[in-house]
Scaffold this motif. Structure first.
Motif, PDB file in Angstrom:
ATOM      1  N   PRO D 121     -43.218 -58.781 107.678  1.00  0.00           N
ATOM      2  CA  PRO D 121     -42.350 -58.144 106.364  1.00  0.00           C
ATOM      3  C   PRO D 121     -42.363 -59.594 105.224  1.00  0.00           C
ATOM      4  N   SER D 122     -43.004 -60.705 105.435  1.00  0.00           N
ATOM      5  CA  SER D 122     -42.852 -61.678 104.877  1.00  0.00           C
ATOM      6  C   SER D 122     -44.692 -63.041 105.324  1.00  0.00           C
ATOM      7  N   ILE D 123     -44.599 -63.640 103.847  1.00  0.00           N
ATOM      8  CA  ILE D 123     -45.220 -64.551 104.225  1.00  0.00           C
ATOM      9  C   ILE D 123     -44.262 -65.988 103.768  1.00  0.00           C
ATOM     10  N   THR D 124     -44.717 -67.609 104.694  1.00  0.00           N
ATOM     11  CA  THR D 124     -44.259 -68.572 104.313  1.00  0.00           C
ATOM     12  C   THR D 124     -45.049 -68.965 103.329  1.00  0.00           C
ATOM     13  N   LEU D 125     -44.442 -69.721 102.512  1.00  0.00           N
ATOM     14  CA  LEU D 125     -45.461 -70.712 101.669  1.00  0.00           C
ATOM     15  C   LEU D 125     -44.923 -72.131 102.041  1.00  0.00           C
ATOM     16  N   TRP D 126     -45.231 -72.948 102.908  1.00  0.00           N
ATOM     17  CA  TRP D 126     -44.614 -74.308 103.075  1.00  0.00           C
ATOM     18  C   TRP D 126     -46.137 -74.980 102.795  1.00  0.00           C
ATOM     19  N   ILE D 161     -44.009 -57.559  99.463  1.00  0.00           N
ATOM     20  CA  ILE D 161     -43.331 -58.701 100.328  1.00  0.00           C
ATOM     21  C   ILE D 161     -42.596 -59.511 100.540  1.00  0.00           C
ATOM     22  N   ARG D 162     -41.863 -59.738 101.250  1.00  0.00           N
ATOM     23  CA  ARG D 162     -41.223 -61.381 100.595  1.00  0.00           C
ATOM     24  C   ARG D 162     -42.707 -62.670 100.726  1.00  0.00           C
ATOM     25  N   ILE D 163     -42.075 -63.931  99.884  1.00  0.00           N
ATOM     26  CA  ILE D 163     -42.491 -64.660  99.824  1.00  0.00           C
ATOM     27  C   ILE D 163     -40.961 -66.090 100.068  1.00  0.00           C
ATOM     28  N   CYS D 164     -41.812 -66.838 101.144  1.00  0.00           N
ATOM     29  CA  CYS D 164     -40.904 -67.292 101.621  1.00  0.00           C
ATOM     30  C   CYS D 164     -41.023 -69.368 100.948  1.00  0.00           C
ATOM     31  N   LEU D 165     -40.201 -69.504 100.700  1.00  0.00           N
ATOM     32  CA  LEU D 165     -40.603 -71.216 100.660  1.00  0.00           C
ATOM     33  C   LEU D 165     -39.855 -71.926 101.374  1.00  0.00           C
ATOM     34  N   GLU D 166     -41.152 -73.022 102.995  1.00  0.00           N
ATOM     35  CA  GLU D 166     -39.899 -73.376 103.328  1.00  0.00           C
ATOM     36  C   GLU D 166     -40.597 -75.318 103.514  1.00  0.00           C
ATOM     37  N   TYR D 167     -39.145 -75.059 102.684  1.00  0.00           N
ATOM     38  CA  TYR D 167     -38.676 -76.752 102.401  1.00  0.00           C
ATOM     39  C   TYR D 167     -39.094 -77.806 103.637  1.00  0.00           C
ATOM     40  N   LYS D 168     -39.389 -78.798 102.521  1.00  0.00           N
ATOM     41  CA  LYS D 168     -39.298 -80.174 103.613  1.00  0.00           C
ATOM     42  C   LYS D 168     -39.480 -81.502 102.941  1.00  0.00           C
ATOM     43  N   LEU D 169     -38.712 -82.075 103.520  1.00  0.00           N
ATOM     44  CA  LEU D 169     -38.946 -83.709 102.440  1.00  0.00           C
ATOM     45  C   LEU D 169     -39.888 -84.037 102.643  1.00  0.00           C
ATOM     46  N   LYS D 170     -40.601 -84.750 103.491  1.00  0.00           N
ATOM     47  CA  LYS D 170     -42.493 -85.321 102.950  1.00  0.00           C
ATOM     48  C   LYS D 170     -42.738 -84.678 104.450  1.00  0.00           C
ATOM     49  N   GLU D 171     -44.038 -85.323 105.036  1.00  0.00           N
ATOM     50  CA  GLU D 171     -45.176 -85.120 105.797  1.00  0.00           C
ATOM     51  C   GLU D 171     -46.162 -83.686 105.811  1.00  0.00           C
ATOM     52  N   PRO D 172     -46.884 -83.835 105.709  1.00  0.00           N
ATOM     53  CA  PRO D 172     -47.801 -84.949 105.532  1.00  0.00           C
ATOM     54  C   PRO D 172     -47.744 -86.061 104.182  1.00  0.00           C
ATOM     55  N   ARG D 173     -47.525 -85.227 103.185  1.00  0.00           N
ATOM     56  CA  ARG D 173     -46.903 -86.808 101.794  1.00  0.00           C
ATOM     57  C   ARG D 173     -46.172 -86.699 102.177  1.00  0.00           C
ATOM     58  N   MET D 174     -46.229 -87.928 101.259  1.00  0.00           N
ATOM     59  CA  MET D 174     -45.153 -88.939 101.454  1.00  0.00           C
ATOM     60  C   MET D 174     -43.924 -88.311 100.663  1.00  0.00           C
ATOM     61  N   ASN D 194     -37.873 -61.297  95.318  1.00  0.00           N
ATOM     62  CA  ASN D 194     -39.108 -61.493  96.231  1.00  0.00           C
ATOM     63  C   ASN D 194     -39.242 -62.781  96.278  1.00  0.00           C
ATOM     64  N   VAL D 195     -39.125 -63.841  96.472  1.00  0.00           N
ATOM     65  CA  VAL D 195     -38.663 -65.286  96.017  1.00  0.00           C
ATOM     66  C   VAL D 195     -37.689 -65.547  97.207  1.00  0.00           C
ATOM     67  N   GLY D 196     -37.955 -66.010  98.320  1.00  0.00           N
ATOM     68  CA  GLY D 196     -36.986 -66.388  99.153  1.00  0.00           C
ATOM     69  C   GLY D 196     -36.995 -67.854 100.005  1.00  0.00           C
TER      70      GLY D 196
END
Lengths: 326, 326, 326, 326
Positions: D121-126, D161-174, D194-196
């Motif tokens: 159902p979805s892909i993740t953009l990390w 298709i749902r696009i999932c933004l996976e947030y993260k503060l850092k790593e590997p970039r600072m 369709n973005v979540g």
């Protein structure tokens, strides 16, 4: 063998808290010292109290002791107030001004005298003013020498009274010199047989320690003299309810107190800014008892075998069962 | 009197870096050990190199020394590789398995032998595997005893070679046992005259220290043996370009190295994951020279007088002028 | 083209600071509001003042405005005091008790009326009581709805006055709801055209943002209305002297204010607990001017070309030259 | 009504982990993709798997789907691999180089095609490469615009298709640009219906969020599409066993998933560097089930009443009973 710990409460926790935005405090009125003793006595499970030396202003130590004893409580520790008087804002026993430094050392000696008069086994030096805020602000070389000299002088004043260094990473200064368990231990080993450490659970977290590991380190030399218990999120001295955040770490902490045969007190040091202090302290004791019940469910031999493998999954299986109940 | 420091470079910095998401590394190919020496030699201002013991695999120490010397460089330190072999993933010199522990101690002894053969004054123990990840995972009491015993054994193996404990709060383990300056100093004082500390600037920040204060602490006992320089944001071992984040702290660090008369090397320990390593290392040296130029602008007597007041504004006025140029 | 910014000072910075250990404050006496205006007027470079609504207690807005104008200053912002009254300790405009919530909303509306009477373009909502301390303490779903409703109601009260949400991760609550730049922007976009953000430099650091990136984000929608400037170590709202810790970040912050054509004020928001406030504020302005001088040394076209490569070494070379002077 | 969640496992967790010190990984050999499916299928309670798009190299999506289905599992998500190829080291869908940016966008589109072919159902953009390491490194204004444009383009490619933004503060970039829940939500609201968001429990902690509050925020707009579960100490993406550190927060997280009627999957995303992956994943599911059992002990009405008071002691009493068992 059911584990048993002795609980005390810091009187400073029980009468309302202030912060920089509400300096007059979150309670409508101030409590007198006798009221604070009454509150402490009404917390089920509390057998002792700690106080800050300045809370005794105008009261004779013997009188105070009688008030406390009449309520069935003991005096388990006194914090020398080298931090609450604005004259020490740039330093107390490390001050570069000799007169101010002497005044701060004298506060500590008077606290030792109080302790002796009140049959209190130890005083705590929480050196909240001794550190710095900015890069280049102080001369670290001189500062460290003065710190060692002052602690030695205080320790020699009465070798029967234990001097407990309470380490803390920061606050109110941006950096406090006695900032972690190893530094406190190092100073204790430098400064005298009767110098040891008050380990505050939340301070250990703020210094990025596992509190249980700090117990093991300090007990290696018999220098763990006193405990302040609370909880915190780990970046600041939040002084929250015991067991409200770090359940596994609290349990491990108690475990190491048990296996290293700590015989001192567990003193509550919470800051219930927005909560009723009696309710908060009571919940702390309830949670402590619940943690001790968990501790009693651990099979120490099984745990040590699992630890011997160094494999985290072995110990986590045991821990998960203990914490989650099966 | 113009200040002067000696600069070295860790060979591990110069040939591409990997991380958990790009384990094959950010460079298209691996560099051989001779290429790494060439790169080091081409960094203007570099007079020495450090290496990890396993980088010498298959090369005779004398041969390696000749390669380095031919380029006009010295060998200034060797890290005993107790962390890069997966067999040590649960511990090296603290391992509960006696055979593995002995193998790890042997790695350290072999590194000492290398050092002697290569006229290198010290080896570094960065105990990246010795610690834990989870609460209750290891027996801290046993762990600490084993750590002390192992370091003592290593230190005694050749008293002429200095053993440098490089402390670090965490990574790759969630908690490393030798986690801050005071703990490293404590262990050094326990374990032998030839045991001291490698202070990594970014590690000090991660342990929430002011690096300059850690210099003063370690030099109090003459136990500061080696330096790793870089920069970092403070929560992780970012291994960034020197001077890219903490200008005032870097300057203060150099100031305390100067006033405590540190005579060892400043070794670059950066991880230029996405940058050209030669460019990155060259910029580090440029920035170091710029920081030293700043240091030369400080009037030490004026600074010490300002520090004597404990008033941050007095020292900040001086610092602001030195940093901002007037 | 020489850059130029307008500087203001928060009156709350200038009259002594308290903390939980010294609730009576680090100064021997309190300052009156007219004295605070005098201090602000004596800081070279300051052209405006900000105040907290409750500082106006007992003074007519028009009178206060006259006092300020007579000193050649403008009123650049007012913080609605929804945090300093203990009745709001568990929440202000998000309170579950309708009466208390209305009282808090009324404080904001009265602050808007003050602003209009004093020709002040905006008020700031720093919602220091609106959040939580413990897991499970509040109903987040209800809390968020109430927050949005209240901000909308306040924003509609007078569309000519700008409402600035000042985000902060924590303190005095362990968690504040309006906790970072993106959340403040999200709320602003939800709540009305006249709702935007007060960006505090130290708060941005505490939320682990690069302050310059937060400027770019907020200006993307024209919602950056006000600035509070200071410095901090990054884990707490230290409110230190501008430029004392984060030189590169401060410079980048000014750079983005410049390139996004920010036309508002830079307001000092420091807490000089142990320092003389006038000296501290004066040093802030000096450092700001030094940072602006640095900014003038940047060749924007050269920088943008270097940024276009995404290679940190290209931009660091430029930055190092600008900061270190050559 | 007993709560029930659906559990999935990231295939990347199950075959050994590397880090910068042991880039060849902590396991003696690599696992093939079919072996990883087998391991996933053998974890009791797992009904689905997630994968990284590049793990599919050389395998037809329909074939892979058949392999997974034959084991009784579903494909619950695919991460577009814009981070594991060194060509994207300075940026993927935000790259300033148009060709590279297009290649990265194409990776995402191909991942969407895979998803459709595999009934996922979805892909993740990390976006682990999209951010920066140093101050002044990138042009934030351009960077944000490019980010929004690219996400919009990807979202439009296949609205089913749902696009999932996976947030993260850092790593590997600072610093990663999609760094917290509110920023991910803001981007989702900007970029298409369709973005979540994929909410990773440890990422939320690293961004100093209460994960449960982030659930409430994201569900306010129906944009919580996927969950990655694990645990962490809070400063880094530790990817530890579920329930090993934050018990109360994990429970609250599940509570908000329940009350906001989240219908997606809970996907394990752990990194058992030094542990057996199957054992680790199995313990995660056990702990999840134990947490759900705790959740079933909460009287939701009683809890909501207590939350309505805003008084932490009321909710802590309930929570303590639920966690400690009475």
């Amino acid at each position: 063998m059911a584990k048993k710990f002795k609980y005390s409460a810091g009187l400073w926790c029980l009468g309302g808290c202030a912060d920089r935005f509400v300096p007059l405090g979150y309670l409508d009125r101030a409590y007198g010292i006798k009221e604070l003793i009454d509150i402490a006595a009404s917390i089920k499970g509390i057998e002792g109290i700690e106080l800050i030396s300045s809370q005794l202003a105008g009261v004779r130590p013997k009188t105070f002791k009688r008030w406390v004893n009449e309520k069935g409580l003991q005096i388990t520790g006194i914090l020398a107030d080298t931090f609450g008087d604005r004259k020490f804002k740039l330093g107390s026993i490390t001050h570069s001004n000799k007169k101010l430094r002497k005044e701060a050392v004298d506060v500590c000696k008077q606290t030792i005298e109080m302790a002796e008069l009140m049959d209190c086994p130890s005083i705590t030096l929480w050196l909240g003013s001794d550190g710095f805020d900015y890069t280049f602000q102080i001369n670290y070389v001189r500062h460290l020498e003065t710190l060692v000299e002052s602690i030695k002088e205080i320790a020699k004043f009465n070798p029967k009274i234990r001097i407990c260094l309470e380490y803390k990473l920061k606050e109110p200064r941006m950096y406090l010199t006695v900032g972690n368990a190893a530094k406190a231990l190092y100073l204790a080993l430098q400064c005298g047989e009767n110098v040891g450490v008050t380990l505050d659970f939340g301070h250990a977290l703020m210094s990025r320690e596992k509190p249980g590991e700090s117990v093991a380190l300090l007990k290696r030399h018999g220098r763990l003299f006193n405990i302040h218990f609370n909880d915190a999120y780990g970046e600041w001295d939040d002084d929250l309810i015991v067991g409200s955040v770090h359940i596994a770490e609290s349990l491990e902490f108690l475990y190491y107190l048990d296996v290293t045969e700590y015989e001192g007190w567990l003193g509550l040091d919470i800051y219930p800014y927005r909560e009723d202090a009696l309710t908060a302290a009571t919940l702390c004791i309830k949670n402590l008892n619940r943690l001790v019940a968990m501790l009693n469910r651990i099979d120490y031999q099984e745990l040590k075998r699992a630890q011997g493998t160094l494999d985290a999954m072995s110990t986590q299986e045991i821990l998960s069962k203990v914490i989650f109940g099966k």
